[in-house]
Design an enzyme around this catalytic site. Structure first.
Site, mmCIF file in Angstrom:
data_model
loop_
_atom_site.group_PDB
_atom_site.id
_atom_site.type_symbol
_atom_site.label_atom_id
_atom_site.label_comp_id
_atom_site.label_asym_id
_atom_site.label_seq_id
_atom_site.Cartn_x
_atom_site.Cartn_y
_atom_site.Cartn_z
ATOM 1 N N SER A 1 17.811 -8.231 -114.391
ATOM 2 C CA SER A 1 16.093 -8.429 -113.579
ATOM 3 C C SER A 1 15.074 -7.496 -112.657
ATOM 4 O O SER A 1 16.081 -6.807 -112.095
ATOM 5 C CB SER A 1 16.581 -9.839 -112.067
ATOM 6 O OG SER A 1 16.620 -9.880 -111.461
ATOM 7 N N GLN B 1 13.923 -6.034 -109.710
ATOM 8 C CA GLN B 1 13.433 -7.058 -108.257
ATOM 9 C C GLN B 1 13.428 -5.835 -107.399
ATOM 10 O O GLN B 1 13.384 -4.254 -108.114
ATOM 11 C CB GLN B 1 15.025 -7.229 -108.350
ATOM 12 C CG GLN B 1 16.360 -6.249 -108.864
ATOM 13 C CD GLN B 1 17.682 -6.769 -108.363
ATOM 14 O OE1 GLN B 1 18.316 -6.188 -107.582
ATOM 15 N NE2 GLN B 1 17.802 -7.032 -109.631
ATOM 16 N N HIS C 1 14.351 -5.155 -102.907
ATOM 17 C CA HIS C 1 15.891 -5.656 -101.708
ATOM 18 C C HIS C 1 14.637 -5.399 -100.447
ATOM 19 O O HIS C 1 13.824 -4.419 -100.396
ATOM 20 C CB HIS C 1 17.147 -4.653 -101.454
ATOM 21 C CG HIS C 1 17.415 -5.204 -102.632
ATOM 22 N ND1 HIS C 1 17.841 -6.606 -103.703
ATOM 23 C CD2 HIS C 1 17.196 -3.497 -103.934
ATOM 24 C CE1 HIS C 1 18.424 -6.123 -104.188
ATOM 25 N NE2 HIS C 1 18.021 -4.981 -104.774
ATOM 26 N N LYS D 1 19.130 -4.240 -97.993
ATOM 27 C CA LYS D 1 20.353 -3.626 -98.988
ATOM 28 C C LYS D 1 19.675 -2.557 -100.021
ATOM 29 O O LYS D 1 19.649 -2.404 -101.292
ATOM 30 C CB LYS D 1 20.521 -5.088 -100.139
ATOM 31 C CG LYS D 1 21.366 -5.360 -101.000
ATOM 32 C CD LYS D 1 20.663 -6.390 -102.260
ATOM 33 C CE LYS D 1 22.723 -6.636 -103.119
ATOM 34 N NZ LYS D 1 22.177 -6.285 -104.503
ATOM 35 N N GLU E 1 20.234 0.757 -102.557
ATOM 36 C CA GLU E 1 21.375 0.852 -103.127
ATOM 37 C C GLU E 1 20.848 2.012 -104.079
ATOM 38 O O GLU E 1 20.084 2.654 -104.102
ATOM 39 C CB GLU E 1 21.115 -0.451 -104.723
ATOM 40 C CG GLU E 1 21.198 -1.730 -104.539
ATOM 41 C CD GLU E 1 20.600 -2.732 -105.343
ATOM 42 O OE1 GLU E 1 20.872 -3.518 -105.127
ATOM 43 O OE2 GLU E 1 19.911 -1.711 -106.025
ATOM 44 N N HIS F 1 12.249 -1.687 -108.856
ATOM 45 C CA HIS F 1 14.051 -1.608 -109.816
ATOM 46 C C HIS F 1 14.308 -2.195 -110.965
ATOM 47 O O HIS F 1 14.807 -3.549 -110.200
ATOM 48 C CB HIS F 1 14.533 -0.869 -109.014
ATOM 49 C CG HIS F 1 15.134 -1.976 -108.591
ATOM 50 N ND1 HIS F 1 15.171 -1.911 -106.599
ATOM 51 C CD2 HIS F 1 16.785 -2.132 -108.464
ATOM 52 C CE1 HIS F 1 15.904 -2.398 -106.467
ATOM 53 N NE2 HIS F 1 17.046 -2.716 -107.180
ATOM 54 N N ARG G 1 13.506 -11.037 -106.484
ATOM 55 C CA ARG G 1 12.703 -10.857 -108.229
ATOM 56 C C ARG G 1 11.415 -10.647 -108.811
ATOM 57 O O ARG G 1 10.736 -11.495 -108.036
ATOM 58 C CB ARG G 1 13.909 -11.718 -109.446
ATOM 59 C CG ARG G 1 15.492 -11.723 -108.255
ATOM 60 C CD ARG G 1 16.325 -13.036 -109.373
ATOM 61 N NE ARG G 1 17.321 -12.151 -109.369
ATOM 62 C CZ ARG G 1 18.436 -13.371 -107.780
ATOM 63 N NH1 ARG G 1 17.572 -13.232 -107.237
ATOM 64 N NH2 ARG G 1 19.257 -12.655 -107.856
ATOM 65 N N LYS H 1 15.770 -16.901 -112.848
ATOM 66 C CA LYS H 1 16.305 -17.500 -111.587
ATOM 67 C C LYS H 1 14.592 -17.534 -111.324
ATOM 68 O O LYS H 1 13.544 -16.947 -111.571
ATOM 69 C CB LYS H 1 16.606 -16.471 -110.937
ATOM 70 C CG LYS H 1 18.085 -16.417 -111.195
ATOM 71 C CD LYS H 1 18.840 -15.372 -110.470
ATOM 72 C CE LYS H 1 20.511 -15.126 -111.172
ATOM 73 N NZ LYS H 1 21.171 -14.094 -110.327
HETATM 74 ZN ZN LIG Z 1 18.959 -4.005 -107.314
#
Ligand SMILES: [Zn+2]
Length: 423
Positions: free
Chosen positions: A111, A113, A115, A138, A140, A278, A297, A303
């Site tokens: 998906s 998304q 954060h 979060k 990444e 991203h 998301r 979802k």
């Molecule tokens: Zn992510």
């Protein structure tokens, strides 16, 4: 084993997640790595092997492969040996390993998304604890193992305006007013961000029937153009048809006109900081992240999409795709180590490339627990009282202040990735 000498370096057997989007059977780098580590393992040819979790997350705590250690998992062992994290890490992250290290094999897009940052994560968790399960940010990092494709950050405005001209269906879901606002925004970054936010918010709030109708028209038109052998790059045709096939009728099919398509070669990385939109589209990568499950998301998903939070939080700063590639830097103290050191304190990843001419190499001691993954090569790893053979797919836990001497037996050198926390 000498009495009193603690075992602080040991192999891990890591948890595989069989999410439906993963590459299937031995096409998956995850499957290839676990098979490399344990040739007796049976890979199911029709099953997705999506993620390998190398860490102590409660939903995928790695098993310890050392019969001298009573604890079964890394999480249980760290709870008994918090000093193994390193003094600064132990103190800063309350005795927890601050990162989760992974391998991902992506067959179907994940998906779109973003954060939240720490401040927003805390607020969201307090308001909606079911949807936002913790208070942490979060960040990444994805490092390509094979050619890897993702969406990352807003495109330069001239590219988005180009799509508004070339793709009338996209223009229709944005509406004239917001599209003109973007076209007329000049120079001033605040004005550009405001216009971008307006356009994106319009699209995410577009009436369902309108965007499904427009998307169907677009897909039909581009399919006909492609069938006639026409060039569809002006409509981002190849990606549109691929994503529409995976997620028919999904608003994410229009998001491709806003976000950069980033193509990474092996060893190249993307860092996804707070509020950066991203998606991972295809390929195999190493991933390292802070321990959190907070995801907002934006599409390519069945979802729930929290449209209001999403549209408010995003980083509406346009930039070209080439600036989304996060550089690795050669370590000044070790010519074989390349550091991916993001602007967050939770983790750093090292790529260690030992050339074929080198037969003895020391994985240096650092003031942080680390997790080491072997991608290529074979060696005997010595860290008294431990001695362990490592090869492609092996994963080692290394406590803070412990070094591992590698006696390398492979003829083509070694490629290793090491996750740690350098405070
Ligand atoms: Zn992510």
């Amino acid at each position: 084993m000498a009495a009193g000498v603690a075992v602080e370096v040991f192999p891990l057997k890591c948890v595989v997640q069989h999410y439906a989007w993963g590459k299937i059977g031995q096409d998956s780098e995850v499957a290839k790595l676990i098979l490399g580590d344990d040739p007796a393992i049976a890979i199911e040819q029709d099953k997705p092997y999506a993620e390998l979790w190398m860490g102590a997350h409660p939903k995928g705590d790695a098993a310890i492969c050392d019969n001298r250690i009573p604890q079964e998992t890394l999480g249980a062992w760290i709870a008994e040996h918090p000093n193994s994290l390193g003094s600064k890490v132990k103190c800063t992250f309350q005795g927890q390993l601050p990162f989760l290290f992974k391998v991902l094999s992506v067959n179907i897009s994940l998906s779109i998304q973003a954060h939240p940052n720490k401040e927003l994560a805390e607020k969201l968790h307090t308001q909606y604890p079911d949807r936002y399960p913790d208070k942490n940010h979060k960040p990444e990092m994805a490092i390509a193992l094979t050619p890897f494709e993702g969406l990352c950050g807003f495109r330069p405005v001239n590219e988005i305006i180009g799509f508004l001209k070339n793709v009338p269906e996209f223009h229709a879901v944005i509406g004239n007013e917001a599209a003109e606002m973007l076209e007329n925004s000049t120079g001033d970054p605040h004005q550009v961000s405001a216009a971008l936010k307006q356009c994106f918010t319009r699209m995410m709030n577009c009436e369902k029937k309108t965007f499904v109708d427009q998307l169907n028209m677009l897909v039909k038109r581009v399919s006909q153009e492609a069938a006639a052998g026409e060039d569809t790059t002006g409509s981002n045709g190849e990606l549109l048809l691929r994503l529409h096939c995976q997620f028919p009728g999904d608003v994410g099919c229009f998001v491709i006109y806003f976000l950069n398509l980033v193509q990474l070669q092996p060893g190249q990385a993307m860092f996804l900081g707070a509020n950066e939109p991203h998606a991972y589209l295809y390929g195999d990568c190493i991933e390292c992240m802070a321990c959190s499950d907070n995801t907002v998301r934006a599409g390519l998903t069945p979802k729930f999409i929290d449209v209001q939070t999403l549209c408010e939080m995003l980083n509406y700063v346009p930039a070209p795709a080439c600036l989304k590639i996060f550089p690795s830097v050669r370590d000044s103290s070790d010519p074989f180590v390349f550091l991916y050191d993001p602007p967050v304190s939770d983790f750093t990843v090292m790529r260690i490339e030992v050339p074929s001419s080198v037969k003895r190499y020391t994985v240096s001691s650092i003031d942080s627990a680390s997790i080491l993954l072997v991608i290529r090569g074979e060696a005997r790893g010595i860290a008294p009282p431990s001695e362990v053979n490592v090869r492609r797919g092996s994963v080692l836990f290394i406590a803070a202040d412990k070094a591992v001497d590698l006696c390398i037996s492979s003829v083509d050198g070694m490629l290793l990735f090491r996750a740690c926390c350098l405070l």
